[in-house]
Design a protein around this motif. Structure first.
Motif, short mmCIF file in Angstrom:
data_model
loop_
_atom_site.label_atom_id
_atom_site.label_comp_id
_atom_site.label_asym_id
_atom_site.label_seq_id
_atom_site.Cartn_x
_atom_site.Cartn_y
_atom_site.Cartn_z
N SER A 158 0.85 -1.20 0.00
CA SER A 158 0.00 0.00 0.00
C SER A 158 0.88 1.24 0.00
CB SER A 158 -0.93 0.00 1.21
OG SER A 158 -0.18 0.19 2.38
N ALA A 159 0.26 2.39 -0.25
CA ALA A 159 0.99 3.65 -0.30
C ALA A 159 1.50 4.06 1.08
CB ALA A 159 0.10 4.75 -0.88
N SER A 160 0.82 3.60 2.15
CA SER A 160 1.22 3.99 3.50
C SER A 160 2.47 3.26 3.96
CB SER A 160 0.07 3.70 4.48
OG SER A 160 -0.11 2.30 4.60
N GLY A 161 2.86 2.22 3.25
CA GLY A 161 4.03 1.45 3.63
C GLY A 161 3.69 0.21 4.43
N LYS A 162 2.44 0.13 4.92
CA LYS A 162 2.00 -1.04 5.66
C LYS A 162 1.25 -1.95 4.70
CE LYS A 162 -0.55 -2.61 9.62
NZ LYS A 162 -1.50 -2.28 10.66
N ASP A 163 1.69 -3.19 4.61
CA ASP A 163 1.05 -4.13 3.69
C ASP A 163 -0.35 -4.51 4.18
OD1 ASP A 163 3.26 -4.07 2.14
OD2 ASP A 163 4.11 -5.94 2.90
#
Length: 166
Positions: A150-155
């Motif tokens: 994801s864009a937030s870095g958390k899968d």
């Protein structure tokens, strides 16, 4: 490469006896139609006798259409000697060609089936786990389980868990 039909088979379908020039043109038409049949089918049959009979039939039909009207005329008049053609057949006017239905049939004979297909999709780096589908028909099946970046870095999990994979 051999042709799917012979000159004698084409002569048997025509209403007149061919002269030497027409025989030369008919032989070229058989070669062209055979090459087109291979292209539309997407395959070659070796030997040509291994091809379905319908391929030979369509080659002969295309050649007969061409031999009946090699110039691709769409209009003719005997009285004032008017001949005409139009762009309805496009660049194929006056050439050996297959109808759209024949092209589709050749593709199907060659193994090309038009339609929709489904493709399995799984996340990068996923593994396969077994689960029992309790809500549906009660059978076991393999499902991929993994994460989606994801864009937030958390899968984000592709499936929630083994109990409720959807």
């Amino acid at each position: 490469m051999a042709d799917f039909a012979t000159l004698d088979e084409l002569k048997a379908r025509l209403d007149w006896t061919l002269d030497a020039d027409e025989e030369r043109i008919a032989a070229s038409a058989l070669e062209d139609a055979s090459d087109l049949a291979r292209a539309y089918a997407g395959r070659d049959w070796e030997p040509v006798t291994a091809a379905p009979r319908l391929v030979r039939t369509m080659v002969l039909k295309a050649c007969k259409r061409y031999m009946n009207n090699p110039s691709g005329y769409t209009q003719s008049r005997a009285g004032d000697e008017t001949l005409g053609w139009n762009d309805g057949a496009g660049d194929d006017a006056g050439t050996v060609r297959f109808t759209r239905d024949e092209q589709t049939m050749l593709a199907e004979l060659g193994g090309r089936k038009p339609g929709l297909y489904s493709v399995g999709v799984s996340a990068w780096g996923s593994d396969v786990r077994r689960y029992r589908n309790r809500q549906s028909w009660g059978y076991n099946r393999d499902i991929p389980a993994g994460f989606v970046p994801s864009a937030s870095g958390k899968d984000i999990p592709l499936f929630a868990d083994e109990e409720e994979p959807w």
